[in-house]
Design a protein around this motif. Structure first.
Motif, PDB file in Angstrom:
ATOM      1  N   GLN A  39       0.848  -1.194   0.000  1.00 31.47           N
ATOM      2  CA  GLN A  39       0.000   0.000   0.000  1.00 31.47           C
ATOM      3  C   GLN A  39       0.875   1.232   0.000  1.00 31.47           C
ATOM      4  OE1 GLN A  39      -2.946   0.083   3.132  1.00 31.47           O
ATOM      5  NE2 GLN A  39      -4.196   1.529   2.000  1.00 31.47           N
ATOM      6  N   ALA A  40       0.740   2.017  -1.048  1.00 30.60           N
ATOM      7  CA  ALA A  40       1.451   3.281  -1.152  1.00 30.60           C
ATOM      8  C   ALA A  40       0.574   4.388  -0.593  1.00 30.60           C
ATOM      9  CB  ALA A  40       1.807   3.562  -2.618  1.00 30.60           C
ATOM     10  N   PRO A  41       1.160   5.505  -0.185  1.00 32.49           N
ATOM     11  CA  PRO A  41       0.366   6.602   0.377  1.00 32.49           C
ATOM     12  C   PRO A  41      -0.725   7.061  -0.576  1.00 32.49           C
ATOM     13  CG  PRO A  41       2.691   6.980   0.773  1.00 32.49           C
ATOM     14  CD  PRO A  41       2.605   5.784  -0.137  1.00 32.49           C
ATOM     15  N   GLY A  42      -1.942   7.153  -0.061  1.00 31.73           N
ATOM     16  CA  GLY A  42      -3.055   7.622  -0.864  1.00 31.73           C
ATOM     17  C   GLY A  42      -3.633   6.609  -1.819  1.00 31.73           C
ATOM     18  N   LYS A  43      -3.131   5.385  -1.765  1.00 31.05           N
ATOM     19  CA  LYS A  43      -3.618   4.348  -2.678  1.00 31.05           C
ATOM     20  C   LYS A  43      -4.191   3.181  -1.893  1.00 31.05           C
ATOM     21  CE  LYS A  43      -0.536   5.363  -6.552  1.00 31.05           C
ATOM     22  NZ  LYS A  43       0.391   4.778  -7.557  1.00 31.05           N
ATOM     23  N   GLU A  44      -4.976   2.380  -2.591  1.00 26.19           N
ATOM     24  CA  GLU A  44      -5.546   1.195  -1.958  1.00 26.19           C
ATOM     25  C   GLU A  44      -4.495   0.090  -1.853  1.00 26.19           C
ATOM     26  OE1 GLU A  44     -10.221   1.664  -3.381  1.00 26.19           O
ATOM     27  OE2 GLU A  44      -9.015  -0.028  -4.067  1.00 26.19           O
ATOM     28  N   ARG A  45      -4.724  -0.804  -0.929  1.00 23.69           N
ATOM     29  CA  ARG A  45      -3.845  -1.956  -0.793  1.00 23.69           C
ATOM     30  C   ARG A  45      -3.985  -2.830  -2.037  1.00 23.69           C
ATOM     31  NH1 ARG A  45      -3.439  -4.631   5.059  1.00 23.69           N
ATOM     32  NH2 ARG A  45      -3.255  -2.382   5.412  1.00 23.69           N
ATOM     33  N   ASP A  89       7.746   0.897  -6.721  1.00 20.76           N
ATOM     34  CA  ASP A  89       7.561  -0.198  -5.764  1.00 20.76           C
ATOM     35  C   ASP A  89       7.536   0.304  -4.319  1.00 20.76           C
ATOM     36  OD1 ASP A  89       9.768  -2.103  -7.839  1.00 20.76           O
ATOM     37  OD2 ASP A  89       7.584  -2.277  -7.729  1.00 20.76           O
ATOM     38  N   THR A  90       7.772   1.581  -4.122  1.00 20.15           N
ATOM     39  CA  THR A  90       7.760   2.147  -2.772  1.00 20.15           C
ATOM     40  C   THR A  90       6.378   2.015  -2.146  1.00 20.15           C
ATOM     41  OG1 THR A  90       9.530   3.716  -3.259  1.00 20.15           O
ATOM     42  CG2 THR A  90       8.037   4.267  -1.439  1.00 20.15           C
ATOM     43  N   ALA A  91       6.334   1.399  -0.975  1.00 20.87           N
ATOM     44  CA  ALA A  91       5.059   1.152  -0.289  1.00 20.87           C
ATOM     45  C   ALA A  91       5.344   0.473   1.043  1.00 20.87           C
ATOM     46  CB  ALA A  91       4.157   0.254  -1.130  1.00 20.87           C
ATOM     47  N   VAL A  92       4.292   0.351   1.839  1.00 26.29           N
ATOM     48  CA  VAL A  92       4.337  -0.544   2.990  1.00 26.29           C
ATOM     49  C   VAL A  92       3.905  -1.919   2.492  1.00 26.29           C
ATOM     50  CG1 VAL A  92       3.437  -1.081   5.274  1.00 26.29           C
ATOM     51  CG2 VAL A  92       3.848   1.306   4.619  1.00 26.29           C
ATOM     52  N   TYR A  93       4.720  -2.908   2.769  1.00 26.18           N
ATOM     53  CA  TYR A  93       4.441  -4.270   2.318  1.00 26.18           C
ATOM     54  C   TYR A  93       3.882  -5.082   3.480  1.00 26.18           C
ATOM     55  CZ  TYR A  93       6.595  -3.524  -2.196  1.00 26.18           C
ATOM     56  OH  TYR A  93       6.873  -3.076  -3.466  1.00 26.18           O
ATOM     57  N   TYR A  94       2.770  -5.768   3.209  1.00 23.65           N
ATOM     58  CA  TYR A  94       2.077  -6.552   4.225  1.00 23.65           C
ATOM     59  C   TYR A  94       2.082  -8.033   3.841  1.00 23.65           C
ATOM     60  CZ  TYR A  94       0.140  -2.088   5.788  1.00 23.65           C
ATOM     61  OH  TYR A  94      -0.022  -0.794   6.251  1.00 23.65           O
ATOM     62  N   CYS A  95       2.282  -8.838   4.834  1.00 24.83           N
ATOM     63  CA  CYS A  95       2.142 -10.279   4.707  1.00 24.83           C
ATOM     64  C   CYS A  95       0.734 -10.657   5.159  1.00 24.83           C
ATOM     65  CB  CYS A  95       3.196 -10.946   5.596  1.00 24.83           C
ATOM     66  SG  CYS A  95       3.083 -12.725   5.716  1.00 24.83           S
ATOM     67  N   ALA A  96       0.131 -11.620   4.486  1.00 25.51           N
ATOM     68  CA  ALA A  96      -1.218 -12.048   4.836  1.00 25.51           C
ATOM     69  C   ALA A  96      -1.308 -13.568   4.761  1.00 25.51           C
ATOM     70  CB  ALA A  96      -2.236 -11.417   3.897  1.00 25.51           C
ATOM     71  N   ALA A  97      -2.211 -14.112   5.561  1.00 30.24           N
ATOM     72  CA  ALA A  97      -2.408 -15.559   5.586  1.00 30.24           C
ATOM     73  C   ALA A  97      -3.888 -15.882   5.545  1.00 30.24           C
ATOM     74  CB  ALA A  97      -1.781 -16.162   6.845  1.00 30.24           C
ATOM     75  N   ASP A  98      -4.185 -16.996   4.901  1.00 26.79           N
ATOM     76  CA  ASP A  98      -5.561 -17.470   4.868  1.00 26.79           C
ATOM     77  C   ASP A  98      -5.560 -18.982   4.974  1.00 26.79           C
ATOM     78  OD1 ASP A  98      -8.193 -18.169   2.881  1.00 26.79           O
ATOM     79  OD2 ASP A  98      -8.423 -16.696   4.478  1.00 26.79           O
ATOM     80  N   THR A  99      -6.521 -19.502   5.696  1.00 30.64           N
ATOM     81  CA  THR A  99      -6.602 -20.948   5.856  1.00 30.64           C
ATOM     82  C   THR A  99      -7.378 -21.606   4.735  1.00 30.64           C
ATOM     83  OG1 THR A  99      -8.549 -20.678   7.276  1.00 30.64           O
ATOM     84  CG2 THR A  99      -6.421 -20.815   8.366  1.00 30.64           C
ATOM     85  N   SER A 100      -7.812 -20.796   3.797  1.00 28.68           N
ATOM     86  CA  SER A 100      -8.535 -21.335   2.647  1.00 28.68           C
ATOM     87  C   SER A 100      -7.811 -20.926   1.367  1.00 28.68           C
ATOM     88  CB  SER A 100      -9.983 -20.837   2.659  1.00 28.68           C
ATOM     89  OG  SER A 100     -10.708 -21.426   1.606  1.00 28.68           O
ATOM     90  N   TYR A 101      -8.523 -20.471   0.382  1.00 29.23           N
ATOM     91  CA  TYR A 101      -7.942 -20.235  -0.938  1.00 29.23           C
ATOM     92  C   TYR A 101      -7.054 -19.008  -1.016  1.00 29.23           C
ATOM     93  CZ  TYR A 101      -7.597 -19.323  -5.932  1.00 29.23           C
ATOM     94  OH  TYR A 101      -7.109 -19.077  -7.192  1.00 29.23           O
TER      95      TYR A 101
END
Length: 122
Positions: A39-45, A89-101
């Motif tokens: 997610q970059a400033p002012g933009k959606e994830r 590519d400048t942004a905050v990078y987030y890791c995410a997990a899901d137990t499904s798809y």
């Protein structure tokens, strides 16, 4: 409950490389779908990359050929190797997990890390 902790962000010049790591809690990490978003400033994830439990991967067009997602189930860790970095590519990078798809939509993921800043200078 799954806890995710990202690391490896920083400041790098255009054309450089960084490797992000995301350590996950939980005894069934190998069954999770793992994803990286940014997610970059002012933009959606936005979606960056995903890796399913079987090892198949998917990438956003904007990073295909430059970024590589991988996982080490023995270490409960997912990685994002980022090469040929661009200022975009400048942004905050987030890791995410899901137990499904999982998939390419943030709403599909149940668990999120706190994010790590990546800044690419021109």
């Amino acid at each position: 409950q799954v806890q995710l902790v990202e690391s490896g962000g920083g400041l790098v010049q255009a054309g450089g490389s960084l490797r992000l790591s995301c350590a996950a809690s939980g005894r069934t990490f190998s069954s999770y779908t793992m994803g990286w978003f940014r997610q970059a400033p002012g933009k959606e994830r936005e979606f960056v990359a995903t890796i399913w439990s079987g090892g198949s991967t998917g990438y956003a067009d904007s990073v295909k050929g430059r970024f590589t997602i991988s996982r080490d189930n023995a270490k409960n860790t997912v990685y994002l190797q980022m090469n040929s970095l661009k200022p975009g590519d400048t942004a905050v990078y987030y890791c995410a997990a899901d137990t499904s798809y999982g998939g390419t939509y943030p709403r599909s993921y149940s668990y999120w890390g706190q994010g790590t800043q990546v800044t690419v200078s021109s």
